[in-house]
Design an enzyme around this catalytic site. Sequence first.
Site, short mmCIF file in Angstrom:
data_model
loop_
_atom_site.label_atom_id
_atom_site.label_comp_id
_atom_site.label_asym_id
_atom_site.label_seq_id
_atom_site.Cartn_x
_atom_site.Cartn_y
_atom_site.Cartn_z
N ASN A 119 1.09 -1.13 0.06
CA ASN A 119 -0.13 -0.16 -0.08
C ASN A 119 0.90 1.07 0.02
OD1 ASN A 119 -1.39 2.27 0.64
ND2 ASN A 119 -2.50 1.30 2.30
N GLU A 157 -6.85 -1.06 5.32
CA GLU A 157 -6.92 -1.08 3.78
C GLU A 157 -6.34 -2.36 3.23
OE1 GLU A 157 -5.03 2.63 3.83
OE2 GLU A 157 -6.58 3.42 2.87
N HIS A 175 -9.39 6.61 -1.14
CA HIS A 175 -9.44 5.81 0.06
C HIS A 175 -10.68 4.97 -0.09
CE1 HIS A 175 -7.69 9.64 1.95
NE2 HIS A 175 -6.85 8.80 2.00
N ARG A 213 -2.22 -1.60 -3.90
CA ARG A 213 -2.83 -0.57 -3.73
C ARG A 213 -2.60 0.14 -5.16
NH1 ARG A 213 -2.76 4.97 -0.28
NH2 ARG A 213 -4.66 5.89 -0.66
N ARG A 244 -2.71 19.32 2.85
CA ARG A 244 -3.48 19.55 1.70
C ARG A 244 -4.72 20.34 2.17
NH1 ARG A 244 -4.34 13.58 -0.39
NH2 ARG A 244 -2.61 12.76 0.72
C1 LIG Z 1 -5.51 9.19 -1.88
C2 LIG Z 1 -4.78 9.54 -0.59
O1 LIG Z 1 -4.90 10.74 -0.37
O2 LIG Z 1 -4.13 8.81 0.01
P1 LIG Z 1 -3.16 9.05 1.22
O3 LIG Z 1 -3.98 9.20 2.20
O4 LIG Z 1 -2.57 7.65 1.41
O5 LIG Z 1 -2.11 10.05 1.00
MG LIG Z 2 -3.71 6.40 4.35
#
Ligand SMILES: CC(=O)OP(=O)(O)O
Ligand SMILES: [Mg+2]
Length: 402
Positions: free
Chosen positions: A32, A384, A185, A96, A244
């Site tokens: 993953n 996951e 996710h 993944r 983010r």
């Molecule tokens: C799609 C995504 O944001 O994955 P991660 O949380 O693992 O960065």
């Molecule tokens: Mg994660």
Amino acid sequence: MDQHQVLIFRGGDESGAAPGKGDIVGRVLVLNAGSSSVKYQIRSGAERLASGTVERIGEPGSPAADHEAALGIVAGELAERDLGFDSPELTAIGHRVVHGGTVFTEPTPITDEVVRGIEALIPLAPLHNPANLACIEVTRRLRPDLPQVAVFDTAFHATIPPAASTYAIDRETAVRLGIRRYGFHGTSHAYVSRKAALLAAGSPANVIVLHLGNGASASAVSAGRCVDTSMGMTPLEGLVMGTRSGDLDPEVIFHLSRREGLSIDEIDRLLNRRSGMLGLCGDNDMRAVQERVADGDPDAELALSVYCHRLRKYIGAYYAVLGAVDVIAFTGGVGENSAPVRERALTGLSALGIAVDPVRNGRGESLISPDGALVKVAVIPTDEEFEIAEQTLGVVERTNLE
Ligand SMILES: CC(=O)OP(=O)(O)O
Ligand SMILES: [Mg+2]
Ligand SMILES: Nc1ncnc2c1ncn2[C@@H]1O[C@H](COP(=O)(O)OP(=O)(O)O)[C@@H](O)[C@H]1O
């Protein structure tokens, strides 16, 4: 039987009887890869034989400069336990893959053509798909004899109806460029919503899943089908995350370009890597943020309040999308461990039948709503890797039966 047709049997029932028709057991290596980490597990049926994470890939002080180096570390850790990539007991490898676009809506056996398809989707997931491809490339080279399966983050969201997956922009442009909501996710939302539905009194169950890790997303799931999710064409939209921004007025991007002269790539990095909790208060680790809040730090307090306000907004929105909610499930590193986030996000919602019992919440019990509450609030650890292993075995089983 060709080399990919490895017959494997899962589980057997609790009584210990021999595996019956449709039960497969197999030893699956799951990789993953996230944008800056690789998590791995070796599963044998329901049993987890090994698991671990290589974190902060590419950051200063990390043991791994890139995902390939991280895989070297994973291989070393497994070899020490006689569970290495070369282990003859392995029956399949599950990967993944974050972005499957509209092409891949099911777990898919990996072929050269599938690799090319995942490569073609890199522009939609530039931080993630290359990492997944690096893992696939290495394990295909080392174990060409094993079936390898790609399990896509986007697949669980393929059921989202057009009203929720369509952006209100020029239709021709959107269709031509694949600009729409995909959602991410998905293995976590699938696993957690299934467990949450078991807590619901009636069926079909309506569930809101809040996956709060470094990346964070919410989903609305009705009778096992996802009907809306907060991440969009890419994993940038929606909730406030570690680094983010989540939702923001698209004009902010034009403003940053015109007023600050930032390039598109600079703005991309700003919004993906230097925003969210990190941008708001300088810390992206929720534990650090909470400690600062407890010490009265105003920047950390603002960051936490923005994070929880956004969460509450999505809970309200998905309540309206679903019409009625049986279970709200918190998962991911923050969702599973942060009592303050759970409490703040759900404060003031008693008119909707949503409440949190402070003692149960503080202890992180699996059910944190008061007895008799209209909406059950649950803490459900995600897995996951389990979901990827199951879906991988499912593909191998189907392939064997064909
Ligand atoms: C799609 C995504 O944001 O994955 P991660 O949380 O693992 O960065
Ligand atoms: Mg994660
Ligand atoms: N006890 C805790 N209290 C609050 N936050 C926590 C706790 N333990 C972990 N976290 C947070 O979980 C986040 C990482 O979540 P995780 O799901 O492991 O991330 P990833 O998205 O990389 O899989 C970090 O922000 C971390 O601070």
